[in-house]
Design a protein around this motif. Structure first.
Motif, PDB file in Angstrom:
ATOM      1  N   LYS A  74       0.344  -1.407  -0.089  1.00  0.00           N
ATOM      2  CA  LYS A  74      -0.018  -0.348   0.020  1.00  0.00           C
ATOM      3  C   LYS A  74       0.342   1.168   0.275  1.00  0.00           C
ATOM      4  O   LYS A  74       0.339   2.409  -0.141  1.00  0.00           O
ATOM      5  CB  LYS A  74      -1.361   0.124   0.977  1.00  0.00           C
ATOM      6  N   THR A  75       1.821   0.933   0.211  1.00  0.00           N
ATOM      7  CA  THR A  75       3.003   2.140   0.654  1.00  0.00           C
ATOM      8  C   THR A  75       3.822   2.801  -0.842  1.00  0.00           C
ATOM      9  O   THR A  75       4.337   4.049  -1.088  1.00  0.00           O
ATOM     10  CB  THR A  75       4.243   1.748   1.314  1.00  0.00           C
ATOM     11  N   GLN A  76       3.838   1.496  -2.073  1.00  0.00           N
ATOM     12  CA  GLN A  76       3.748   1.617  -2.943  1.00  0.00           C
ATOM     13  C   GLN A  76       3.032   2.468  -4.210  1.00  0.00           C
ATOM     14  O   GLN A  76       1.799   2.628  -3.981  1.00  0.00           O
ATOM     15  CB  GLN A  76       4.279   0.661  -3.206  1.00  0.00           C
ATOM     16  N   ASP A  77       4.001   3.648  -5.040  1.00  0.00           N
ATOM     17  CA  ASP A  77       2.630   4.158  -5.976  1.00  0.00           C
ATOM     18  C   ASP A  77       1.912   3.361  -6.960  1.00  0.00           C
ATOM     19  O   ASP A  77       3.376   2.196  -7.157  1.00  0.00           O
ATOM     20  CB  ASP A  77       3.887   5.184  -7.173  1.00  0.00           C
ATOM     21  N   ASN A  78       0.760   4.026  -7.588  1.00  0.00           N
ATOM     22  CA  ASN A  78       0.016   2.537  -8.696  1.00  0.00           C
ATOM     23  C   ASN A  78      -0.315   1.709  -7.817  1.00  0.00           C
ATOM     24  O   ASN A  78      -0.213  -0.034  -8.459  1.00  0.00           O
ATOM     25  CB  ASN A  78       1.012   2.559  -9.520  1.00  0.00           C
ATOM     26  N   PHE A  79      -0.478   1.521  -6.306  1.00  0.00           N
ATOM     27  CA  PHE A  79      -0.721  -0.544  -5.740  1.00  0.00           C
ATOM     28  C   PHE A  79      -1.613  -0.550  -5.886  1.00  0.00           C
ATOM     29  O   PHE A  79      -3.355  -0.112  -6.562  1.00  0.00           O
ATOM     30  CB  PHE A  79      -1.033   0.504  -3.938  1.00  0.00           C
ATOM     31  N   ALA A  80      -1.964  -1.787  -6.943  1.00  0.00           N
ATOM     32  CA  ALA A  80      -3.228  -2.483  -6.975  1.00  0.00           C
ATOM     33  C   ALA A  80      -3.371  -3.995  -6.371  1.00  0.00           C
ATOM     34  O   ALA A  80      -1.987  -4.253  -6.156  1.00  0.00           O
ATOM     35  CB  ALA A  80      -3.026  -2.696  -8.315  1.00  0.00           C
ATOM     36  N   VAL A  81      -5.076  -4.593  -6.183  1.00  0.00           N
ATOM     37  CA  VAL A  81      -4.529  -5.774  -6.069  1.00  0.00           C
ATOM     38  C   VAL A  81      -5.331  -6.834  -7.397  1.00  0.00           C
ATOM     39  O   VAL A  81      -6.371  -6.158  -7.114  1.00  0.00           O
ATOM     40  CB  VAL A  81      -5.196  -6.078  -4.467  1.00  0.00           C
ATOM     41  N   LYS A 100       4.408  -0.158  -9.001  1.00  0.00           N
ATOM     42  CA  LYS A 100       5.443   0.209  -9.418  1.00  0.00           C
ATOM     43  C   LYS A 100       6.904  -0.287  -9.034  1.00  0.00           C
ATOM     44  O   LYS A 100       7.309  -0.338  -8.016  1.00  0.00           O
ATOM     45  CB  LYS A 100       6.142   2.131  -9.513  1.00  0.00           C
ATOM     46  N   GLY A 101       7.829  -1.443  -9.576  1.00  0.00           N
ATOM     47  CA  GLY A 101       8.447  -1.811  -9.452  1.00  0.00           C
ATOM     48  C   GLY A 101       8.375  -2.994  -8.155  1.00  0.00           C
ATOM     49  O   GLY A 101       9.642  -3.322  -7.718  1.00  0.00           O
ATOM     50  N   PHE A 102       7.094  -3.342  -8.416  1.00  0.00           N
ATOM     51  CA  PHE A 102       6.901  -4.282  -6.542  1.00  0.00           C
ATOM     52  C   PHE A 102       5.694  -5.044  -7.266  1.00  0.00           C
ATOM     53  O   PHE A 102       4.885  -4.859  -7.670  1.00  0.00           O
ATOM     54  CB  PHE A 102       6.595  -3.230  -5.502  1.00  0.00           C
TER      55      PHE A 102
END
Length: 233
Positions: A74-81, A100-102
């Protein structure tokens, strides 16, 4: 299948509530949340206001692992599930969290492998109001008496928490006379409950209330989820 933010928030809320009372496994299915701890002393059983999900059902075990991974994602940009279901679309097999990148995966459990009641019935007889002082004394009693159970006693004097240690020393606190009950009910009862379950529930809302059923089951609402604490011998 992508999960929207409301679904993610609800799953997180259910997981956090389960953690509060030491539950490790839970099921979310259409119109229902079900869970029970390993000791079979506390149950979450909710049949109202459960939002629809893109999947049919999900079994979550290792919920601490799930929550840790979700918090990082959740702390990353462009978070999705994204949810991956089984071949028959009956239940979620895995949850993929990305940004993004994760990326991080979480393998779900088959809901059929999780032990949780399918039905729960009790006749609710008593409604008892809490006070901040009651919760404070409950916490002090746990520390002073070094016991894992507390008795809830109701009689003419009001509602009382009582601890008894291995030497039969007692610690009691009468905390309220505000006990309402069904007309014609015997006002006296004594039931024992696990303190490690009861205390965090009462600390959630020290000015709230709880119910006691005819068979001694205790019901309290936390985060809009019905939680039931089972009486102990």
């Amino acid at each position: 299948m992508k999960l929207d933010s409301a679904s993610i928030a609800y799953i997180k809320l259910v997981v956090e509530t389960a953690q509060l009372v030491g539950i490790d496994d839970l099921i979310i299915e259409p119109n229902k949340v079900r869970a029970m701890n390993e000791e079979k002393t506390v149950v979450i059983f909710q049949e109202k206001d459960v939002p629809d999900m893109v999947f049919n059902s999900v079994g979550l075990n290792r919920i601490g692992v799930f929550l840790n991974r979700l918090e990082v994602a959740k702390t990353q940009d462009n978070f999705a599930v994204e949810v991956i279901t089984d071949e028959n679309n009956e239940f979620a097999r895995s949850i993929k969290m990305s940004a993004k990148g994760f990326k991080v995966d979480y393998r779900c459990a088959n809901p059929k492998t999780i032990g949780a009641p399918r039905k729960l019935s009790e006749e609710w007889i008593y409604n008892i109001e809490l006070t901040p002082q009651a919760v404070y004394m409950l916490q002090k009693g746990q520390a002073a008496m070094s016991t894992d159970r507390v008795s809830l006693i109701n009689n003419d004097n009001g509602a009382t928490f009582e601890f008894s240690d291995i030497n039969s020393d007692k610690f009691s606190h009468t905390f309220t006379k505000r006990v309402s009950m069904i007309e014609g009910t015997n006002e006296s009862f004594t039931y024992k409950y696990p303190i490690k379950v009861l205390l965090p529930l009462f600390k959630y809302d020290p000015e709230g209330s709880f119910e006691i059923g005819r068979r001694g089951m205790l019901k309290i609402v936390v985060n809009n989820l019905n939680i039931f604490v089972l009486p102990q011998a």
